[in-house]
Design an enzyme around this catalytic site. Sequence first.
Site, short mmCIF file in Angstrom:
data_model
loop_
_atom_site.label_atom_id
_atom_site.label_comp_id
_atom_site.label_asym_id
_atom_site.label_seq_id
_atom_site.Cartn_x
_atom_site.Cartn_y
_atom_site.Cartn_z
N SER A 30 0.82 -1.22 0.00
CA SER A 30 0.00 0.00 0.00
C SER A 30 0.85 1.26 0.00
CB SER A 30 -0.87 0.06 1.25
OG SER A 30 -1.82 -0.94 1.25
N HIS A 61 -3.63 1.10 -4.61
CA HIS A 61 -3.06 -0.09 -5.23
C HIS A 61 -3.37 -0.06 -6.71
CE1 HIS A 61 -1.79 -2.84 -1.96
NE2 HIS A 61 -2.61 -2.10 -1.24
N HIS A 83 -5.48 -8.99 -1.23
CA HIS A 83 -5.61 -9.15 0.22
C HIS A 83 -6.68 -10.16 0.56
CE1 HIS A 83 -3.95 -5.08 -0.40
NE2 HIS A 83 -3.25 -5.33 0.69
N TYR A 85 -8.72 -9.89 2.93
CA TYR A 85 -9.98 -9.21 3.29
C TYR A 85 -10.83 -8.83 2.08
CZ TYR A 85 -7.32 -4.91 2.32
OH TYR A 85 -6.55 -3.96 1.73
N GLU A 86 -10.22 -8.91 0.89
CA GLU A 86 -11.02 -8.62 -0.32
C GLU A 86 -11.96 -9.78 -0.64
OE1 GLU A 86 -8.70 -6.36 -3.56
OE2 GLU A 86 -7.13 -7.16 -2.26
N ALA A 113 2.77 -1.98 4.14
CA ALA A 113 2.56 -0.93 5.14
C ALA A 113 2.06 -1.65 6.38
CB ALA A 113 1.50 0.05 4.63
N MET A 211 -2.05 -6.64 7.13
CA MET A 211 -3.12 -7.48 6.57
C MET A 211 -2.66 -8.23 5.32
SD MET A 211 -6.14 -4.63 6.87
CE MET A 211 -6.32 -3.57 8.33
N SER A 212 -1.35 -8.44 5.20
CA SER A 212 -0.86 -9.06 3.96
C SER A 212 0.40 -9.87 4.24
CB SER A 212 -0.55 -7.97 2.93
OG SER A 212 0.57 -7.19 3.37
N ASN A 235 2.03 3.84 10.71
CA ASN A 235 1.26 4.39 11.84
C ASN A 235 1.57 3.53 13.05
OD1 ASN A 235 -0.49 2.39 10.12
ND2 ASN A 235 -1.25 2.21 12.21
N HIS A 247 -6.81 5.04 6.85
CA HIS A 247 -6.05 4.66 5.67
C HIS A 247 -5.28 5.84 5.08
CE1 HIS A 247 -4.96 2.07 2.37
NE2 HIS A 247 -5.53 2.85 1.47
#
Length: 273
Positions: A30, A61, A83, A85-86, A113, A211-212, A235, A247
Amino acid sequence: MDIKSRIIGAAKQIMSVVDFSPEIGLVLGSGLGDYAEMLENPVIIDYADIPGFPVSSVAGHKSRFVLGERFGRKIIAMQGRFHYYEGYSQQELTIPVRAMHLLGVEKLLITNAAGGINTAWSSGALMAITDHINYSGANPLMGPNFEEFGSRFPDMSEVYDSALREKLVAEAENAGIRVERGVYIMFTGPSYETPAEIRMARAMGADAVGMSTVPEAIAANHCGMKVLGISCITNMAAGVLKAPLDHKEVMETANRVKGNFTKLIDIAIQKVF
Ligand code: HPA
């Protein structure tokens, strides 16, 4: 189409467009996709033009491969990744990495990220991944094993190659870029973690959360690739600071560290791989 046909189909499609075999793979996370623009003599292949390929939908992306050269090395970069979550299975998420293996890629640099769990760091830090905790609840190797890629029960005691990592950290230091070392934990997302989840992750030994990366790293290790992982701490994780997460902050920090991030990938390609 079954997963194996989709992997083979993707590799064939890429081979039909480029006349060289890439040696290094890059997965750009990201806000970190711009590195692909550095490749010389680029050939671009949109994921949408590859039959059976998933399509990424997250802001920040792009959704394409860029193949080209850097420092005379042949590279295939993913500008945008998929991802969990997609809604894709982890088997689907790792089609690109396994297709890279069929193309001849033996070294893979995975970037992301991530939220900082280690309170000694602050946003903007760069972290070389020493190990991961797969907290996603799934595994890309579930389902039938493809013996030609690797064994049913592959060893994961060194997913991220320690020799490559130590070289990267040392060369970065020579170039004036500080790189931390730490453990990455994958949550599924897409909601950010709660402060309680982050305290749990810290107690489990994690330094950064995202998340990846974990599915790709497992699939790459399965088929014998040497893997380097770099997290950009965009962050501090939930509950570390008072501010809520969003985000936009992730994208802004990724953009802010772009200079050093680019130099670090250059070092990996030129001096480490
Ligand atoms: N949590 C999970 N994924 C992330 C974060 C985070 O804090 N920052 C960037 N990706």
